[in-house]
Design a protein around this motif. Structure first.
Motif, mmCIF file in Angstrom:
data_model
loop_
_atom_site.group_PDB
_atom_site.id
_atom_site.type_symbol
_atom_site.label_atom_id
_atom_site.label_comp_id
_atom_site.label_asym_id
_atom_site.label_seq_id
_atom_site.Cartn_x
_atom_site.Cartn_y
_atom_site.Cartn_z
ATOM 1 N N ILE A 130 -1.323 12.607 23.031
ATOM 2 C CA ILE A 130 -1.264 12.371 21.466
ATOM 3 C C ILE A 130 -0.637 10.893 21.312
ATOM 4 C CG2 ILE A 130 -0.426 12.963 19.284
ATOM 5 C CD1 ILE A 130 -1.101 15.780 20.024
ATOM 6 N N ARG A 131 0.292 10.816 21.975
ATOM 7 C CA ARG A 131 0.996 9.423 21.626
ATOM 8 C C ARG A 131 0.445 8.342 22.340
ATOM 9 N NH1 ARG A 131 7.525 7.698 22.454
ATOM 10 N NH2 ARG A 131 7.258 5.629 22.117
ATOM 11 N N LYS A 132 -0.046 8.573 23.753
ATOM 12 C CA LYS A 132 -0.729 7.545 24.505
ATOM 13 C C LYS A 132 -2.062 7.059 23.671
ATOM 14 C CE LYS A 132 0.205 7.561 29.429
ATOM 15 N NZ LYS A 132 -0.428 7.721 30.713
ATOM 16 N N PHE A 133 -2.923 7.953 23.188
ATOM 17 C CA PHE A 133 -4.036 7.725 22.506
ATOM 18 C C PHE A 133 -3.701 7.018 21.114
ATOM 19 C CE2 PHE A 133 -6.056 10.606 25.737
ATOM 20 C CZ PHE A 133 -7.268 9.965 25.921
ATOM 21 N N HIS A 134 -2.881 7.422 20.582
ATOM 22 C CA HIS A 134 -2.432 6.870 19.215
ATOM 23 C C HIS A 134 -2.160 5.435 19.347
ATOM 24 C CE1 HIS A 134 -1.050 6.526 15.017
ATOM 25 N NE2 HIS A 134 0.123 5.979 15.520
ATOM 26 N N ALA A 144 -2.594 3.470 21.717
ATOM 27 C CA ALA A 144 -3.751 2.441 22.508
ATOM 28 C C ALA A 144 -4.830 2.208 21.321
ATOM 29 C CB ALA A 144 -4.557 3.567 23.515
ATOM 30 N N LYS A 145 -4.842 3.313 20.106
ATOM 31 C CA LYS A 145 -5.852 2.988 19.225
ATOM 32 C C LYS A 145 -5.206 1.808 18.058
ATOM 33 C CE LYS A 145 -5.650 5.620 15.448
ATOM 34 N NZ LYS A 145 -6.068 6.573 14.297
ATOM 35 N N LEU A 146 -3.828 1.922 18.127
ATOM 36 C CA LEU A 146 -3.239 0.864 17.226
ATOM 37 C C LEU A 146 -3.415 -0.330 17.902
ATOM 38 C CD1 LEU A 146 -0.090 2.449 16.058
ATOM 39 C CD2 LEU A 146 -2.272 2.307 14.849
ATOM 40 N N ALA A 147 -3.392 -0.595 19.126
ATOM 41 C CA ALA A 147 -3.421 -1.662 20.048
ATOM 42 C C ALA A 147 -4.854 -2.257 20.358
ATOM 43 C CB ALA A 147 -2.628 -1.547 21.308
ATOM 44 N N ILE A 202 -8.201 15.233 22.468
ATOM 45 C CA ILE A 202 -7.222 14.431 21.802
ATOM 46 C C ILE A 202 -7.664 13.024 21.516
ATOM 47 C CG2 ILE A 202 -4.994 13.230 22.152
ATOM 48 C CD1 ILE A 202 -4.201 15.780 23.808
ATOM 49 N N LYS A 203 -8.635 12.439 22.461
ATOM 50 C CA LYS A 203 -9.108 11.095 22.065
ATOM 51 C C LYS A 203 -9.899 11.107 20.578
ATOM 52 C CE LYS A 203 -12.884 8.077 23.818
ATOM 53 N NZ LYS A 203 -13.777 7.898 24.724
ATOM 54 N N LYS A 204 -10.625 12.243 20.567
ATOM 55 C CA LYS A 204 -11.540 12.431 19.461
ATOM 56 C C LYS A 204 -10.541 12.676 18.157
ATOM 57 C CE LYS A 204 -15.198 15.636 17.401
ATOM 58 N NZ LYS A 204 -15.947 16.566 17.448
ATOM 59 N N PHE A 206 -9.544 7.273 18.783
ATOM 60 C CA PHE A 206 -9.407 6.208 20.045
ATOM 61 C C PHE A 206 -11.094 5.920 20.411
ATOM 62 C CE2 PHE A 206 -9.109 4.898 24.330
ATOM 63 C CZ PHE A 206 -8.599 3.841 24.209
ATOM 64 N N GLN A 207 -11.298 4.709 20.396
ATOM 65 C CA GLN A 207 -12.756 4.194 20.714
ATOM 66 C C GLN A 207 -12.923 3.940 21.999
ATOM 67 O OE1 GLN A 207 -15.307 4.922 18.389
ATOM 68 N NE2 GLN A 207 -13.744 5.670 17.132
ATOM 69 N N GLY A 208 -11.840 3.775 22.912
ATOM 70 C CA GLY A 208 -11.908 3.266 24.166
ATOM 71 C C GLY A 208 -12.447 4.224 25.304
ATOM 72 N N GLU A 209 -12.033 3.980 26.477
ATOM 73 C CA GLU A 209 -12.172 4.785 27.652
ATOM 74 C C GLU A 209 -11.196 5.670 28.156
ATOM 75 O OE1 GLU A 209 -15.683 5.017 28.517
ATOM 76 O OE2 GLU A 209 -15.955 3.874 27.098
ATOM 77 N N ILE A 210 -11.409 6.414 29.047
ATOM 78 C CA ILE A 210 -10.253 7.205 29.608
ATOM 79 C C ILE A 210 -10.379 6.880 31.195
ATOM 80 C CG2 ILE A 210 -9.090 9.408 30.541
ATOM 81 C CD1 ILE A 210 -10.501 10.566 27.669
#
Length: 316
Positions: free
Chosen positions: A180-184, A186-189, A255-257, A261-265
């Protein structure tokens, strides 16, 4: 009633539900007020309070990285807390206790879903063996004190828990809050990708902490005969799970959804997966009338919202 660990994720959820259920004589202590690994301090506290009921939700917990880095602390601190509370509780006349364990007590290659009878039937997952051994010792302490002293000390083994008051620190948290934190972040960045440990093939079962708290109250309030109707003298613990598991890949996608977050995994396959699968057989508890209520999808939404509201607490 003494609730040990009331500030942890599980303990705080139990505390909320105890209050909602009308329990108004709940004794709690913060870590600074009472070091549960200090035998003399616990003895003094128990002699003063003489609790008739104890819920032992205090524990040193963490994910794969934390377990690998601090194995001595994980086995020592958990053993010390359990020994002090269970023994001193008995000495001051506490006849009923609920001990919270963990699904990692079961062998790495236990038959799936894992039944209570799988305990001590094979080798443990090496990455969290010290923690698992401490939790197994807690179960056996309860069973032994029941056998020798005629007590009613019960044990519940939760699957992977998540929810409000979880640990979201990247270095020492479990997989779900860490993602959750990683994707959050990453979304902000506006990052192009998020890297996740392992292959994504490992399967895990998750249970919202509010469902776990509800299960604890349910088990605690069962009369002794009903509880013992599905357990055995030397196998007195109960599994607590949702009954549904997902791959880490599926979890990451969910979690991405949820986060948006719009990027890749991308997958770092040099890092360990841990156990290939961990699904609990919770049929004994279900036979006693308990069922989970919060789906993983709904639970993820609630947990992400709580993280957003408290994310400043995890920046250090």
């Amino acid at each position: 009633m003494f609730l040990a660990g009331h500030r942890g994720m599980v303990g705080s959820a139990i505390y909320r539900q105890l209050q909602e259920a009308g329990y108004n004589n709940i004794v709690v202590r913060t870590r600074s007020e009472l070091d549960l690994t200090d035998q003399a301090a616990v003895r003094t506290f128990m002699e003063q309070e003489k609790p008739e009921l104890i819920i032992l939700a205090a524990a040193r917990v963490g994910g794969i990285h934390s377990n690998n880095t601090f194995p001595a602390e994980f086995i020592y601190q958990n053993l010390a807390m359990q020994i002090n509370i269970i023994d001193q509780g008995w000495k001051v006349g506490c006849k009923k206790l609920l001990f919270l364990g963990s699904s990692c007590i079961y062998p790495k290659f236990a038959e799936q879903p894992m039944r209570e009878s799988a305990l001590l039937s094979g080798s443990l997952e090496s990455t969290n063996e010290p923690y698992a051994i401490a939790k197994i010792a807690g179960i056996k302490l309860c069973e032994s004190y029941n056998r020798q002293y005629g007590l009613d000390y019960r044990s519940v083994m939760p699957t992977n828990l998540y929810g409000q008051n979880d640990n979201f620190h990247l270095e020492n948290s479990h997989v779900l809050p860490a993602l959750i934190r990683k994707f959050h972040e990453a979304k902000l960045a506006n990052a192009k990708a998020v890297t996740v440990w392992g292959t994504g093939k490992a399967m895990r079962e998750f249970l919202h902490v509010d469902d776990m708290a509800n299960a604890c109250l349910h088990v605690m309030e069962l009369d002794k005969e009903k509880y013992q109707s599905v357990t055995e003298p030397m196998l007195s613990h109960l599994n607590v799970g949702s009954g549904v598991d997902v791959t880490i890949l599926e979890l990451a996608e969910m979690i991405k959804k949820t986060v948006g977050f719009q990027g890749e995994i991308s997958w770092d396959t040099s890092k360990p997966d841990g156990s290939p699968r961990k699904l609990m057989d919770s049929s004994k508890l279900h036979a006693l009338g308990w069922q989970p209520k919060i789906s993983l999808e709904e639970g993820l939404k609630q947990t992400y919202q709580w993280f957003i509201e408290h994310q400043d607490d995890f920046k250090h």
